[in-house]
Design a protein around this motif. Structure first.
Motif, short mmCIF file in Angstrom:
data_model
loop_
_atom_site.label_atom_id
_atom_site.label_comp_id
_atom_site.label_asym_id
_atom_site.label_seq_id
_atom_site.Cartn_x
_atom_site.Cartn_y
_atom_site.Cartn_z
N ARG A 175 -57.53 17.21 -2.81
CA ARG A 175 -58.79 16.50 -2.68
C ARG A 175 -58.78 15.71 -1.37
O ARG A 175 -57.73 15.36 -0.84
CB ARG A 175 -59.00 15.54 -3.85
CG ARG A 175 -59.00 16.21 -5.21
CD ARG A 175 -59.35 15.22 -6.31
NE ARG A 175 -58.44 14.06 -6.30
CZ ARG A 175 -58.66 12.93 -6.94
NH1 ARG A 175 -59.77 12.77 -7.63
NH2 ARG A 175 -57.78 11.94 -6.91
N THR B 82 -51.87 17.22 -7.66
CA THR B 82 -52.34 17.65 -6.35
C THR B 82 -52.43 16.46 -5.42
O THR B 82 -52.55 15.31 -5.85
CB THR B 82 -53.73 18.30 -6.47
OG1 THR B 82 -54.63 17.38 -7.10
CG2 THR B 82 -53.65 19.57 -7.28
N ARG C 277 -62.96 14.29 -3.27
CA ARG C 277 -63.60 15.48 -3.79
C ARG C 277 -62.73 16.69 -3.46
O ARG C 277 -62.02 16.69 -2.46
CB ARG C 277 -65.00 15.68 -3.19
CG ARG C 277 -66.03 14.64 -3.62
CD ARG C 277 -67.39 14.97 -3.04
NE ARG C 277 -68.44 14.09 -3.51
CZ ARG C 277 -68.79 12.96 -2.88
NH1 ARG C 277 -68.16 12.59 -1.79
NH2 ARG C 277 -69.77 12.19 -3.36
N ALA C 278 -62.83 17.69 -4.27
CA ALA C 278 -62.06 18.91 -4.07
C ALA C 278 -62.96 20.04 -3.60
O ALA C 278 -64.18 19.94 -3.66
CB ALA C 278 -61.35 19.31 -5.37
N SER C 279 -62.34 21.08 -3.09
CA SER C 279 -63.01 22.32 -2.75
C SER C 279 -64.17 22.09 -1.77
O SER C 279 -64.13 21.17 -0.96
CB SER C 279 -63.49 23.01 -4.03
OG SER C 279 -63.93 24.31 -3.76
N LYS C 280 -65.20 22.92 -1.87
CA LYS C 280 -66.30 22.88 -0.92
C LYS C 280 -67.04 21.54 -0.90
O LYS C 280 -67.41 21.05 0.17
CB LYS C 280 -67.29 24.02 -1.20
CG LYS C 280 -68.39 24.13 -0.17
CD LYS C 280 -69.29 25.32 -0.44
CE LYS C 280 -70.40 25.41 0.60
NZ LYS C 280 -71.29 26.59 0.36
N ALA D 163 -55.77 23.13 -4.38
CA ALA D 163 -56.49 22.25 -5.32
C ALA D 163 -56.42 20.79 -4.92
O ALA D 163 -56.60 19.91 -5.75
CB ALA D 163 -55.97 22.44 -6.74
N ILE E 258 -58.01 20.24 1.05
CA ILE E 258 -58.55 20.83 -0.18
C ILE E 258 -57.81 22.09 -0.59
O ILE E 258 -58.10 22.67 -1.63
CB ILE E 258 -60.05 21.15 -0.04
CG1 ILE E 258 -60.28 22.20 1.03
CG2 ILE E 258 -60.83 19.88 0.24
CD1 ILE E 258 -61.72 22.69 1.11
N ARG E 259 -56.83 22.50 0.19
CA ARG E 259 -56.06 23.67 -0.21
C ARG E 259 -55.12 23.31 -1.35
O ARG E 259 -54.77 22.16 -1.55
CB ARG E 259 -55.27 24.21 0.98
CG ARG E 259 -56.19 24.65 2.11
CD ARG E 259 -55.47 25.47 3.12
NE ARG E 259 -56.42 26.00 4.11
CZ ARG E 259 -56.13 26.98 4.95
NH1 ARG E 259 -54.94 27.54 4.92
NH2 ARG E 259 -57.05 27.41 5.81
N ARG F 97 -60.16 20.23 5.72
CA ARG F 97 -59.99 21.60 5.26
C ARG F 97 -58.57 21.84 4.76
O ARG F 97 -58.36 22.57 3.78
CB ARG F 97 -60.31 22.57 6.40
CG ARG F 97 -61.79 22.58 6.77
CD ARG F 97 -62.06 23.46 7.97
NE ARG F 97 -63.46 23.38 8.39
CZ ARG F 97 -63.93 23.98 9.48
NH1 ARG F 97 -63.13 24.72 10.24
NH2 ARG F 97 -65.21 23.85 9.80
#
Length: 302
Positions: free
Chosen positions: A132, A89, A149-152, A130, A127-128, A124
């Motif tokens: 970071r 990723t 960091r990934a995601s939220k 997967a 992080i799509r 934003r």
């Protein structure tokens, strides 16, 4: 030297609404320009469970039987397995300028508002799939790294850092941009996307560090401007304060020669930044506080 205190700029408006539809349209554009946000677009070291064939060899005890290649086995009469290149990723590294000059703005927003919006949008998008996102802030003391960091959690970390504000006036950090780029170069070991968001004012000796990043990563330079920085109106005598150094000077803006010289110096400074970024083959996007920054970002990248 102690780190300067951060402040919430007076007149802060925030970046404004970020339409979901435009964010969706920017997704694939940024992914393609990063040369690898989409699965299978980038080669990665080692072997794994990706889609790109790395090796076809005879079966050995302990191999995953699900990787047996039926065609090769039938052709040779010996069981063969397929080994693939793993999918990696993309990590997006955002270098954000928090120097005092970013708190300036005479139109719809401050430069820091535009920079905040670009940071959130790129975060934003990062992080799509997967991906970071990491944030490096500079111009307010020692460059501070918020690790990938990934995601939220990645977006939350960005929002928390943006809420801290910018450095107080008079706390110019020589070489802040250069030092931040060098640090990203040391910690970003895998190819990724580096987004530098700054007004590129009073910053020298950054070209070598940016060129080193460009050799390994995709790089996007976002320059934030305010129209008042390009010219000064004829309003008589003015007392001006440099937010970076705190230096105060008085000028007579009623003199045409003063206004012309001011505009010339600023034009030369902006042209120098543009010329260096073009030489390094870095994508350069210019956003202004008096325009729809998100629309301009989308049009420039499309």
């Amino acid at each position: 030297m102690p780190a300067p205190r951060l402040k919430r700029p007076a007149g802060r408006q925030g970046p404004g609404a970020i339409p979901h539809g435009l964010l969706e349209s920017l997704d694939l554009i940024v992914a393609r320009r990063a040369s690898g946000a989409l699965p299978g677009d980038r080669r990665a070291a080692g072997l794994g469970s990706g889609t790109e064939l790395a090796q076809l060899r005879p079966y050995e005890v302990g191999d995953d039987v699900r990787q047996i290649d039926a065609a090769a086995t039938a052709r040779t009469g010996v069981p063969h397995v397929r080994l693939h290149v793993p999918e990696r990723t993309l990590t997006t590294w955002i270098a954000l300028d928090l120097s005092p000059s970013m708190a300036f703005g005479t139109e719809q927003r401050l430069k820091s508002d535009v920079a905040e919006g670009v940071t959130l949008v790129m975060g934003r998008l990062a992080i799509r799939r997967a991906g970071r996102v990491a944030l490096m802030t500079f111009g307010a003391g020692t460059p501070r790294l918020h690790p990938p960091r990934a995601s939220k959690p990645g977006v939350v970390a960005l929002q928390r850092a943006l809420g801290e504000g910018v450095a107080e006036d008079g706390h110019h950090e020589p070489g802040a941009l250069r030092n931040a780029l060098r640090r990203i170069g040391r910690v970003a070991t895998q190819p990724g996307l580096v987004v530098v968001i700054s007004d590129w004012r009073d910053e020298d000796d950054w070209t070598r560090a940016l060129g080193a990043l460009r050799a390994r990563h995709s790089v996007l330079a976002v320059e934030v401007r305010d129209p008042r920085e390009a010219s000064v109106p004829a309003v008589g005598r003015l007392a001006l304060v440099d937010p970076e150094t705190g230096e105060r000077i008085e000028v007579d803006t009623s003199r045409q020669s003063v206004r012309d010289r001011f505009a010339q110096i600023e034009a030369e400074r902006r042209a120098r930044v543009t010329r260096e970024l073009r030489r390094l083959e870095v994508e350069h996007v210019v956003l202004s506080t008096d325009r729809d920054w998100l629309g301009d970002l989308g049009r420039r990248l499309s």
